[in-house]
Design a protein around this motif. Structure first.
Motif, PDB file in Angstrom:
ATOM      1  N   GLU A  81       4.867 136.963  38.973  1.00 64.24           N
ATOM      2  CA  GLU A  81       6.263 136.595  39.221  1.00 64.24           C
ATOM      3  C   GLU A  81       6.376 135.095  39.034  1.00 64.24           C
ATOM      4  OE1 GLU A  81       9.939 137.008  42.358  1.00 64.24           O
ATOM      5  OE2 GLU A  81       7.926 136.852  43.187  1.00 64.24           O
ATOM      6  N   ALA A  82       7.439 134.677  38.357  1.00 66.77           N
ATOM      7  CA  ALA A  82       7.636 133.252  38.115  1.00 66.77           C
ATOM      8  C   ALA A  82       9.109 132.912  38.167  1.00 66.77           C
ATOM      9  CB  ALA A  82       7.063 132.861  36.759  1.00 66.77           C
ATOM     10  N   LEU A  83       9.388 131.728  38.698  1.00 66.56           N
ATOM     11  CA  LEU A  83      10.731 131.180  38.607  1.00 66.56           C
ATOM     12  C   LEU A  83      10.900 130.625  37.208  1.00 66.56           C
ATOM     13  CD1 LEU A  83      11.172 129.196  41.946  1.00 66.56           C
ATOM     14  CD2 LEU A  83      12.306 131.307  41.273  1.00 66.56           C
ATOM     15  N   GLN A 133      -1.544 123.772  40.945  1.00 64.12           N
ATOM     16  CA  GLN A 133      -2.068 125.137  41.002  1.00 64.12           C
ATOM     17  C   GLN A 133      -3.154 125.286  42.058  1.00 64.12           C
ATOM     18  OE1 GLN A 133      -2.778 127.557  37.303  1.00 64.12           O
ATOM     19  NE2 GLN A 133      -4.888 127.106  37.818  1.00 64.12           N
ATOM     20  N   MET A 134      -3.160 126.457  42.686  1.00 67.23           N
ATOM     21  CA  MET A 134      -4.259 126.840  43.572  1.00 67.23           C
ATOM     22  C   MET A 134      -4.750 128.213  43.119  1.00 67.23           C
ATOM     23  SD  MET A 134      -3.381 125.539  47.466  1.00 67.23           S
ATOM     24  CE  MET A 134      -2.445 126.955  47.886  1.00 67.23           C
ATOM     25  N   VAL A 135      -6.061 128.402  43.190  1.00 65.83           N
ATOM     26  CA  VAL A 135      -6.662 129.668  42.806  1.00 65.83           C
ATOM     27  C   VAL A 135      -7.476 130.197  43.979  1.00 65.83           C
ATOM     28  CG1 VAL A 135      -8.251 130.816  41.213  1.00 65.83           C
ATOM     29  CG2 VAL A 135      -6.786 128.948  40.388  1.00 65.83           C
ATOM     30  N   TYR A 136      -7.264 131.459  44.273  1.00 68.58           N
ATOM     31  CA  TYR A 136      -8.058 132.168  45.276  1.00 68.58           C
ATOM     32  C   TYR A 136      -8.830 133.247  44.530  1.00 68.58           C
ATOM     33  CZ  TYR A 136      -5.443 129.993  49.062  1.00 68.58           C
ATOM     34  OH  TYR A 136      -4.905 129.091  49.935  1.00 68.58           O
ATOM     35  N   SER A 137     -10.138 133.325  44.761  1.00 72.09           N
ATOM     36  CA  SER A 137     -10.983 134.287  44.068  1.00 72.09           C
ATOM     37  C   SER A 137     -11.882 134.985  45.081  1.00 72.09           C
ATOM     38  CB  SER A 137     -11.814 133.550  43.011  1.00 72.09           C
ATOM     39  OG  SER A 137     -12.683 134.432  42.355  1.00 72.09           O
ATOM     40  N   HIS A 138     -11.963 136.313  44.970  1.00 70.60           N
ATOM     41  CA  HIS A 138     -12.766 137.124  45.894  1.00 70.60           C
ATOM     42  C   HIS A 138     -13.610 138.099  45.083  1.00 70.60           C
ATOM     43  CE1 HIS A 138     -13.790 139.986  49.076  1.00 70.60           C
ATOM     44  NE2 HIS A 138     -13.389 140.925  48.244  1.00 70.60           N
ATOM     45  N   GLY A 155       1.149 128.874  41.313  1.00 69.19           N
ATOM     46  CA  GLY A 155       1.693 127.659  40.718  1.00 69.19           C
ATOM     47  C   GLY A 155       2.695 126.999  41.647  1.00 69.19           C
ATOM     48  N   PHE A 156       2.646 125.677  41.703  1.00 72.14           N
ATOM     49  CA  PHE A 156       3.519 124.902  42.588  1.00 72.14           C
ATOM     50  C   PHE A 156       4.317 123.882  41.793  1.00 72.14           C
ATOM     51  CE2 PHE A 156       0.245 126.521  45.276  1.00 72.14           C
ATOM     52  CZ  PHE A 156       0.889 126.812  46.464  1.00 72.14           C
ATOM     53  N   SER A 163       5.220 130.272  41.140  1.00 73.93           N
ATOM     54  CA  SER A 163       4.673 131.379  40.352  1.00 73.93           C
ATOM     55  C   SER A 163       3.465 131.964  41.063  1.00 73.93           C
ATOM     56  CB  SER A 163       4.293 130.924  38.936  1.00 73.93           C
ATOM     57  OG  SER A 163       3.193 130.054  38.958  1.00 73.93           O
ATOM     58  N   MET A 164       3.335 133.284  40.936  1.00 67.09           N
ATOM     59  CA  MET A 164       2.208 134.001  41.532  1.00 67.09           C
ATOM     60  C   MET A 164       1.669 134.972  40.489  1.00 67.09           C
ATOM     61  SD  MET A 164       3.604 135.147  45.314  1.00 67.09           S
ATOM     62  CE  MET A 164       4.603 136.495  44.679  1.00 67.09           C
ATOM     63  N   ARG A 165       0.371 134.995  40.370  1.00 66.74           N
ATOM     64  CA  ARG A 165      -0.300 135.982  39.527  1.00 66.74           C
ATOM     65  C   ARG A 165      -1.430 136.537  40.369  1.00 66.74           C
ATOM     66  NH1 ARG A 165      -2.158 135.200  33.357  1.00 66.74           N
ATOM     67  NH2 ARG A 165      -2.976 137.285  33.074  1.00 66.74           N
ATOM     68  N   GLY A 166      -1.337 137.793  40.708  1.00 65.90           N
ATOM     69  CA  GLY A 166      -2.347 138.396  41.557  1.00 65.90           C
ATOM     70  C   GLY A 166      -2.820 139.708  40.971  1.00 65.90           C
ATOM     71  N   GLY A 167      -4.109 139.979  41.128  1.00 64.74           N
ATOM     72  CA  GLY A 167      -4.630 141.234  40.612  1.00 64.74           C
ATOM     73  C   GLY A 167      -5.963 141.595  41.214  1.00 64.74           C
TER      74      GLY A 167
END
Length: 172
Positions: A81-83, A133-138, A155-156, A163-167
């Motif tokens: 999702e992105a603005l 940008q911040m990235v979270y990884s698991h 994204g900030f 913006s959010m990209r999650g998967g």
């Protein structure tokens, strides 16, 4: 990106009142619930992807299924999702999503408009952080020895989440 987040990420999502789970909810269930959206496809076999694209004023949403990891019923493996800088109405290949399917929320807490500090409070320290940008990884093990990989790429702009990209994918 080395996985540094111990807690599971990108397990569930919601589009307003519609609740789904990554790797469980088929794209067809979303388009049926929303009443809009045509599944689109690109590529062949394991390299293929399937998606639904939605828009609202200044928002674009893609609900994606990897051809390989999403299975024959095209289960959701990623959401973006992105603005948009301008009214998203220019993206006429995307269906208009009714307001009742907004906002998009990951894991019951992450949504556009949050401040950087609110994100850190909700998720903890990121795996990587830059100005925009911040990235979270698991990465972890699931029952029966399956490997799970999940990510959030956030994204900030002016300290607000835009913006959010999650998967998530699970492999054996």
């Amino acid at each position: 990106m080395p996985p540094t987040v111990a807690k599971r990420l990108a397990t569930r999502f919601s589009l307003g009142g519609f609740a789904g789970r990554f790797e469980e909810t088929p794209l067809g269930a979303i388009s049926e619930a929303v009443g809009e959206g045509t599944m689109q496809q690109q590529g062949d076999a394991a390299a293929s992807i399937y998606w639904l694209c939605y828009r609202q004023p200044q928002h674009l949403i893609w609900v994606v299924s990897s051809g390989e990891m999403g299975g024959a019923d095209h289960r959701v493996t990623e959401i973006v999702e992105a603005l948009a800088e301008k009214d998203a109405g220019a993206s006429t290949d995307c269906a208009i999503i009714p307001d009742k399917f907004s906002p998009v929320v990951f894991d019951g807490k992450l949504h556009l408009g949050m401040s950087r500090q609110q994100v850190i409070t909700a998720l903890g320290p990121p795996s990587k952080s830059e100005a925009a940008q911040m990235v979270y990884s698991h990465a972890g093990k699931r029952p029966h020895g399956f490997d799970e990989t999940a990510w959030l790429i956030l994204g900030f702009r002016e300290d607000k989440l835009v913006s959010m990209r999650g998967g998530k994918t699970t492999t054996n």
